[in-house]
Every structure is written in C-alpha cells, then in structure tokens.
Scaffold this motif. Structure first.
Motif, PDB file in Angstrom:
ATOM      1  N   THR A 228       0.997  -1.229   0.072  1.00  0.00           N
ATOM      2  CA  THR A 228       0.056  -0.271   0.062  1.00  0.00           C
ATOM      3  C   THR A 228       0.714   1.150   0.177  1.00  0.00           C
ATOM      4  O   THR A 228       0.685   2.361  -0.659  1.00  0.00           O
ATOM      5  CB  THR A 228      -0.882  -0.139   1.288  1.00  0.00           C
ATOM      6  N   LEU A 229       1.922   1.208   0.883  1.00  0.00           N
ATOM      7  CA  LEU A 229       2.754   2.325   0.835  1.00  0.00           C
ATOM      8  C   LEU A 229       3.548   2.664  -0.364  1.00  0.00           C
ATOM      9  O   LEU A 229       3.647   3.667  -0.888  1.00  0.00           O
ATOM     10  CB  LEU A 229       3.782   2.252   2.191  1.00  0.00           C
ATOM     11  N   GLY A 265      -5.939   0.696  -7.109  1.00  0.00           N
ATOM     12  CA  GLY A 265      -4.864  -0.576  -6.807  1.00  0.00           C
ATOM     13  C   GLY A 265      -5.111  -0.515  -5.341  1.00  0.00           C
ATOM     14  O   GLY A 265      -4.898  -1.706  -4.693  1.00  0.00           O
ATOM     15  N   ILE A 266      -4.742   0.637  -4.691  1.00  0.00           N
ATOM     16  CA  ILE A 266      -4.666   0.604  -3.174  1.00  0.00           C
ATOM     17  C   ILE A 266      -5.871  -0.131  -2.621  1.00  0.00           C
ATOM     18  O   ILE A 266      -5.903  -0.702  -1.608  1.00  0.00           O
ATOM     19  CB  ILE A 266      -4.375   2.047  -2.744  1.00  0.00           C
ATOM     20  N   ALA A 276       4.791  -6.912 -10.582  1.00  0.00           N
ATOM     21  CA  ALA A 276       6.230  -7.407 -10.640  1.00  0.00           C
ATOM     22  C   ALA A 276       7.196  -6.623  -9.888  1.00  0.00           C
ATOM     23  O   ALA A 276       8.199  -7.026  -9.486  1.00  0.00           O
ATOM     24  CB  ALA A 276       6.708  -7.562 -12.055  1.00  0.00           C
ATOM     25  N   PHE A 277       6.801  -5.286  -9.557  1.00  0.00           N
ATOM     26  CA  PHE A 277       7.547  -4.198  -8.711  1.00  0.00           C
ATOM     27  C   PHE A 277       7.245  -4.308  -7.513  1.00  0.00           C
ATOM     28  O   PHE A 277       7.917  -3.620  -6.541  1.00  0.00           O
ATOM     29  CB  PHE A 277       7.443  -2.950  -9.194  1.00  0.00           C
ATOM     30  N   LEU A 278       5.970  -4.754  -7.138  1.00  0.00           N
ATOM     31  CA  LEU A 278       5.423  -4.702  -5.695  1.00  0.00           C
ATOM     32  C   LEU A 278       6.110  -5.472  -4.696  1.00  0.00           C
ATOM     33  O   LEU A 278       6.416  -6.505  -4.968  1.00  0.00           O
ATOM     34  CB  LEU A 278       3.804  -4.644  -5.640  1.00  0.00           C
ATOM     35  N   PRO A 279       6.279  -5.117  -3.284  1.00  0.00           N
ATOM     36  CA  PRO A 279       6.601  -6.104  -2.319  1.00  0.00           C
ATOM     37  C   PRO A 279       5.703  -7.072  -2.113  1.00  0.00           C
ATOM     38  O   PRO A 279       4.410  -6.941  -2.572  1.00  0.00           O
ATOM     39  CB  PRO A 279       6.708  -5.052  -1.058  1.00  0.00           C
ATOM     40  N   THR A 280       5.933  -8.217  -1.637  1.00  0.00           N
ATOM     41  CA  THR A 280       5.201  -9.197  -1.276  1.00  0.00           C
ATOM     42  C   THR A 280       4.311  -8.844  -0.155  1.00  0.00           C
ATOM     43  O   THR A 280       4.718  -8.243   0.604  1.00  0.00           O
ATOM     44  CB  THR A 280       5.897 -10.559  -0.925  1.00  0.00           C
TER      45      THR A 280
END
Length: 418
Positions: A228-229, A265-266, A276-280
């Motif tokens: 989210t951040l 998306g948030i 592909a770029f987001l943290p798990t």
C-alpha cells in the motif's frame, strides 16, 4: 527466460540510457573529434566496435570473476541495493532540477586530449573510453541493474548476452554520430522538450529507486515498505509528473491515468500492471510453509503431494506469476490439494541454531542465512539457480515431474499442476 529475451532486455536498457542527460555531453565530443579527423566509415565502425567491446568486456570480466551465484547474492545485498537506491534518488532529484550534478571532468578531458593527439585505432579506443567515463554516472545504475537481474536467470552467458544488447543500443547511434558529424553539429542542443524529458526521467529514476529499497526491506525482514505504501508513493510521483506536464495535456494524460490506476489498486488490490515491482503481501501469500523440513514432515503426515516454490524477494518474474497466474481461481483450486512450501533464496534471516539441517549436503560448510540454505537446495538437488522454479514432489519428497520456471500461460501452468 530465453537468451533472446535477455538480449532485448539489455537492448531496452541501452535505449533508456541514450535518453539520460549524462550521455548527451558525449555527442559534441564525438562530433568534434570526428570533424577533426575527417575520415570515413571505417573509423566510425571502429568507434562503435570499441564502445561495444568496452561494455561487453566489463560484463564478461564480472561474470568470470564472480559468477552468477555471486551476482544473485549481490542483487539482494542490503548495502548494494540501498546504494543503488541512493544513487538513483540523487540522480532523479538532479534531473528534476533540485540541484545540478557536475561530474569531475579531469578524467574525461585527459582522455579526450590523449585521443586527439594519438593516431590509429588507439585514438578511437580512447575516444570510446571517454564516452564510457563521461556517461558513467547514468550508465552505472542501469548496467548494475541489468547484471544483477540477468545473472539470476541461471545461465552463465546471460549477463554477456544482456550487455551485448545494451552495448549495441548505445554503440549504434554514436557510430552514426561519427559517420555524419557535420549534420549533427547543426542539431539543436536543448529546449523545452529537453526540460520535460529530464523531469520525466528524474521521476522514473526515483520510482525505480524505491524498488531497490523494497528488495532489501523484504530480504532482511525490516517490513518498512508495504504494498500500500509503495503504491501510494508511486501514485504521488505520477501526480507530480502530471502537474509538471499539465501544459502538454496529450502527454500529461498518461501519468494521470497511471496515478488513477495506482490509487484504485490501493483499495481493490487489482495491480496486475505493476505487480512485478510490488513487495510481497504476507497476508495474501499462498505458501503454507517457509521451511522445507517442516513442509515435508507435514506432507508425510497428511499424505499429500508438495508444491515447492523457489522464489526471491528481488525476483520480478515471481511477483508477476503470483499476481497473474497463482491467484487464478482454477490454479488456486488445484493448489488446495498440495502442501505448499515457498522458499526465498535471498532470505537474509539467520539460520536458527536449533535447525537440524543447517549444513550443506556435503557437510563442507554451514549456512549463515536461510537464503543460502534454500539456494543450495535448489542448485544441488534440482540443478537450477533461476527463480521462480516450481517443483512437484511426492509426500516422501521424491520429484514427480520436470520442474518449470516462469510460465505466464495459465493453461500451461494448470497442465503442469495436473
């Protein structure tokens, strides 16, 4: 990932490098040098070949000295990634106009003077080396990103092939600059379009800097950057870019639409374009176990097959698979029949002292980090160092079929699970 796709990734990196302002000072240097020489296509081709050899030679030396495993470890090293984050952020802020970075020009000036005074191929090679030195501050982050990412694909040739694409994209335009210096000397140097381009590239570099920090944040378990951040920061950057380009509405609409997509998306968690770029997201992770021995013991107890997933915090293709394939309802339905074991090969957490199998299969060394243990398991048993790698095992831990890697086709992956 095939070597052909690795080549095109490198090619794209080279094209992006051509847009960075660090490369632009090399254009008048090239024009001036070849105007003075007044020679033809042979010198121009030698110039392009020298640029190509310098970049490819660097990747070859790095690969031979350190190998793919070391580059894989480097790609999730906290110091390396935070350094990349800082470098990209500083470059990004400079491109956005907050301050001006001026490179020490003593090296470049000496090389340029030497190139002018020297004759033959040596002078052309020195001119190519001048280009590398002048553009280093912009090429280094992209080259490092390419080598670290490409080296994780598990092929010793991959870094060289990727850098060949990068070097080709950079060498071809400068070969043309050398071939037609008189025409290029009349081109405009800058304008409003350059200011907009600089600002856009600055925002992009800051955005990608966040990805480097995210890799370290996850690998070391700091948990400072949630999905989210991450999306919120990217959305703010897109809004800032929209405001900068507001007088160019046809262009400004692109970052505005991207910002809207990130904001939705948030709330909806529908972020396939940037997954592909987001943290798990630990709350939505499909794994039941993050320890191989614990998962194997549970599989034996319940007599269920094992879905073994070798993944990584810095693995872009892993995030893509999780967002577009593993979340599919049909795939989820099949995975319910498995004991799922998810092993992060770049997990920097220390191996617990009480772990029974904290030594390598040969007993020659003991692991200090969990990622070392899982990477060694993947390499020694399944003969692979690439991620993702999916393996189907029996309840006793016997391999039932050939493992698969990145498989974006949902139906193909379903066939694998069946």
């Amino acid at each position: 990932m095939t070597l052909v796709s690795v080549f095109f990734i490198g090619l794209l990196g080279g094209i992006l490098t051509l847009l960075t302002p660090c490369v632009w000072p090399s254009i008048p240097l090239t024009v001036s040098f070849f105007l003075k020489r007044g020679r033809g296509w042979r010198d121009a081709l030698l110039y392009g070949a020298a640029i190509f050899m310098l970049f490819v030679g660097f990747s070859l030396i790095v690969t031979l000295l350190f190998g793919a495993n070391t580059m894989n470890n480097l790609s999730t090293n906290a110091v390396f990634n935070i350094l990349c984050c800082i470098v990209l952020t500083v470059l990004g802020l400079s491109l956005c106009g907050l301050f001006e970075l001026t490179l020490p020009d003593s090296w470049a000036q000496r090389l340029d003077d030497k190139a002018v005074k020297t004759t033959g191929f040596l002078s052309i090679f020195l001119m190519a080396l001048t280009l590398v030195v002048v553009s280093f501050s912009c090429t280094a982050p992209i080259v490092g990103m390419l080598l670290a990412e490409i080296a994780t694909k598990g092929r010793i040739l991959a870094p060289v092939i990727g850098m060949s694409g990068f070097a080709l994209a950079l060498a071809l335009p400068f070969t043309l600059f050398a071939l037609f210096p008189k025409y290029l000397s009349t081109l405009p140097r800058s304008g409003e379009w350059m200011q907009h381009l600089r600002f856009t590239l600055g925002i992009l570099e800051i955005a990608f800097a966040l990805k480097f920090f995210s890799i370290s944040d996850q690998a070391y378990g700091w948990n400072m950057l949630s999905p989210t951040l991450f999306l919120t920061i990217w959305a703010l950057l897109a809004i800032i870019l929209t405001a900068r380009l507001i007088r160019k509405p046809l262009i400004a609409i692109l970052p505005l639409l991207f910002a809207i997509y990130l904001i939705q998306g948030i709330f909806t968690k529908e972020t396939a374009l940037v997954s592909a770029f987001l943290p798990t997201d630990s709350q939505s992770a499909p794994a039941l176990f993050h320890d191989y021995d614990e998962g194997l013991a549970y599989a034996r107890k319940t007599n269920r097959r094992i879905f073994l997933n070798f993944t990584g915090y810095g693995c872009v293709n892993c995030r893509k698979m999780e967002a577009t394939v593993l979340k599919e309802p049909d795939v989820q339905a099949l995975l319910r029949d498995y004991v799922i074991i998810e092993l992060y090969v770049d997990d920097r957490s220390p191996v617990p002292a009480t772990t029974a199998s904290d030594a390598s299969p040969s007993g020659s060394r003991r692991y200090h980090e969990l990622g070392e243990k899982w990477a060694d398991l993947e390499a020694t048993r399944f003969h692979s160092i690439s991620q993702p790698l999916y393996v189907i095992l029996s309840p006793e831990g016997e391999q039932l079929k050939e493992p698969v890697g990145y498989t974006p086709d949902v139906e193909e992956f379903i066939d694998f699970l069946k």
